[in-house]
Write an enzyme that holds these catalytic residues in place. Structure first.
Site, PDB file in Angstrom:
ATOM      1  N   ASP A   1      17.934  11.855  56.150  1.00 13.42           N
ATOM      2  CA  ASP A   1      17.109  12.489  57.175  1.00 13.42           C
ATOM      3  C   ASP A   1      17.860  13.373  58.170  1.00 13.42           C
ATOM      4  O   ASP A   1      17.467  14.490  58.426  1.00 13.42           O
ATOM      5  CB  ASP A   1      16.379  11.410  57.986  1.00 13.42           C
TER       6      ASP A   1
ATOM      7  N   TRP B   1       9.015   1.969  49.878  1.00 14.03           N
ATOM      8  CA  TRP B   1       9.636   3.310  49.867  1.00 14.03           C
ATOM      9  C   TRP B   1      10.032   3.679  48.451  1.00 14.03           C
ATOM     10  O   TRP B   1      10.507   2.836  47.681  1.00 14.03           O
ATOM     11  CB  TRP B   1      10.876   3.326  50.767  1.00 14.03           C
TER      12      TRP B   1
ATOM     13  N   GLN C   1      10.432  11.798  47.734  1.00 12.10           N
ATOM     14  CA  GLN C   1      11.821  11.383  47.960  1.00 12.10           C
ATOM     15  C   GLN C   1      12.623  11.607  46.680  1.00 12.10           C
ATOM     16  O   GLN C   1      12.037  11.868  45.623  1.00 12.10           O
ATOM     17  CB  GLN C   1      11.880   9.898  48.366  1.00 12.10           C
TER      18      GLN C   1
ATOM     19  N   TYR D   1       6.044   0.499  62.245  1.00 10.16           N
ATOM     20  CA  TYR D   1       6.635   1.768  61.795  1.00 10.16           C
ATOM     21  C   TYR D   1       5.806   2.948  62.273  1.00 10.16           C
ATOM     22  O   TYR D   1       4.565   2.897  62.293  1.00 10.16           O
ATOM     23  CB  TYR D   1       6.705   1.781  60.257  1.00 10.16           C
TER      24      TYR D   1
ATOM     25  N   GLU E   1      22.101  -2.014  56.081  1.00  6.93           N
ATOM     26  CA  GLU E   1      21.533  -0.732  55.648  1.00  6.93           C
ATOM     27  C   GLU E   1      22.658   0.268  55.370  1.00  6.93           C
ATOM     28  O   GLU E   1      22.639   0.971  54.373  1.00  6.93           O
ATOM     29  CB  GLU E   1      20.607  -0.203  56.746  1.00  6.93           C
TER      30      GLU E   1
HETATM   31  C1  DGY Z   1      12.614   6.763  58.347  1.00  7.74           C
HETATM   32  O1  DGY Z   1      11.501   6.670  58.846  1.00  7.74           O
HETATM   33  O2  DGY Z   1      13.661   6.627  58.978  1.00  7.74           O
HETATM   34  C2  DGY Z   1      12.763   6.989  56.911  1.00  7.74           C
HETATM   35  O3  DGY Z   1      14.055   7.375  56.575  1.00  7.74           O
HETATM   36  C3  DGY Z   1      11.764   7.959  56.379  1.00  7.74           C
HETATM   37  O4  DGY Z   1      11.772   7.874  54.974  1.00  7.74           O
END
Ligand code: DGY
Length: 434
Positions: free
Chosen positions: A174, A44, A112, A92, A403
């Protein structure tokens, strides 16, 4: 704690710098770090800028490698994508097939917050191996310059000063309540079937809600239809905001790029960067809100300031913008601390939208704290910077390099053993307030 067998460390046992270094090594996939195993299995963009600084505290060649790995994903037009898919993973969603971008390595099609030039500049100024740092900084400088030109050309083509972000994922924050109204204008219909993987790794109560994901993916569908063309994306996006974090981080990054340009660039490049700095510095002023005692984002579709207090509102200090406002900002922060317990909650705890455990709607994030503390320190408020540092280190010591953290309880939540949280822990070992 997520109920899926993926547990942050708890119990006040304390974290050591060795533990933090071990997290980076464990998350290393060969020249780049994943933010954390499984939840985020690729590289990322802004994560890696902070992770480069973490590596820089003990392994400078590996720090520069983090940056050059990310730059392998840079597009011909200068954009540095939010995600670089160096190796496949089913953990993912949305993966490279959804983005549909034919390049090697595959990437996502949005960006980003641009921390990268700041990271490169800091590695260069703090270098122990001067020859390595000079060679690496010289090598990455042209890519950073191309990237900052992209921000202006793609996201502020009329040169009004503030750059636009077109997707909540681009802000890095987000599901911030600051995006609620703008995101509500985005339809929930998607062409792409939604197969969320995040809620298999982290409890759904700590993640964005389902309707937000539908809108996130609607935007991806729309941009894919626009052929990932920067001008068309800007024209068709129903979500278009001037994010404070992105704009403040870009202003700071431009100042850091200017310092690199003084050594590695031309006089014309310095003048070009200087003009962008002046324009952005002046434009940030439009985001100041007396009633909030804070900066606020702007909806670029309606041109209305978004009157929601979020932690990004403290970041103009990190950019060196209006240091005279530090006392007002410190008073705002003290009010938030009085309600939330620990700083800096991602949303003003007095707002109804504050949710202390849900991702960017309330939790504390170490990287944001590091930038905010740096801003206060640079403005001369060492006490506020020290308070932010102390809270952050105490949270990590008690709960591990999570996190994010619940400001009201101190719980470590979201993903465990997070690369950027470990990196901030390492950066703050030297005892400086920021
Ligand atoms: C996610 O997928 O949660 C991320 O924050 C995207 O960058």
């Amino acid at each position: 704690m997520d109920g899926h067998g993926h547990r942050p460390r708890h119990g006040g046992s304390g974290v050591t710098p060795d533990d933090a270094r071990a997290i980076l090594r464990a998350n290393d996939r060969g020249g780049y770090c994943v933010p954390t195993a499984r939840l985020y299995p690729f590289q990322w963009n802004w994560d890696s800028a902070f992770v480069a600084l973490g590596w820089g505290s003990f392994d400078e060649p590996r720090a520069w490698q983090e940056i050059t790995s990310l730059l392998k994903g840079q597009w011909d037009d200068g954009m540095i994508p939010q995600i670089v898919f160096h190796a496949p993973s089913d953990d993912y969603f949305p993966g490279p097939d959804v983005w549909g971008i034919a390049r090697t390595p595959p990437t996502s099609g949005i960006t980003q917050p641009p921390v990268l030039a700041t990271a490169a500049h800091r590695l260069w100024t703090h270098a122990r191996d001067r020859a390595l740092a000079d060679a690496q900084a010289a090598a990455v400088y042209p890519s950073l310059l191309r990237n900052h030109r992209w921000w202006q050309a793609a996201r502020d083509p009329e040169r009004r000063g503030l750059v636009a972000t077109l997707h909540p994922w681009e802000t890095g924050m987000d599901n911030s309540p600051a995006w609620d109204a703008a995101l509500a204008r985005v339809p929930t219909e998607t062409v792409t079937p939604i197969r969320r993987r995040d809620t298999a790794h982290v409890d759904a109560s700590m993640r964005p809600r389902g309707a937000e994901y539908q809108r996130f993916i609607h935007l991806v569908d729309l941009f894919r239809d626009a052929g990932w063309d920067a001008a068309r994306m800007l024209a068709v996006s129903p979500f278009r905001v001037a994010d404070i974090a992105t704009n403040a981080i870009l202003l700071r990054a431009e100042r850091d790029l200017l310092a690199l340009a003084a050594r590695f660039g031309t006089a014309a490049e310095q003048a070009e960067i200087g003009a962008r700095i002046d324009r952005l510095d002046a434009a940030l002023e439009r985001l100041w809100r007396d009633d909030l005692g804070l900066y606020a984002a702007m909806d670029l579709t309606t041109h209305a300031v978004i009157p929601i207090g979020i932690s990004a509102g403290f970041l103009p200090l990190f950019a060196g913008h209006a240091p005279a406002r530090a006392a007002t900002l410190a008073a705002t922060l003290a009010r938030w601390a009085g309600r939330a317990g620990r700083v800096v909650p991602s949303t003003d705890p007095a707002f109804p939208a504050f949710e202390p455990r849900r991702y960017w709607r309330g939790p504390v994030w170490a990287v944001v704290n590091w930038m905010i503390a740096g801003g206060f320190a640079a403005a001369g408020d060492a006490a506020t910077a020290a308070r932010i540092r102390a809270d952050t280190l105490a949270l990590i010591d008690a709960a591990g390099a999570s996190e994010y953290f619940d400001p009201t309880t101190g719980d470590g939540i979201g993903g465990a053993d997070f690369s950027w949280t470990a990196s901030i822990y390492l950066l703050w070992q030297d005892g400086t307030p920021a």
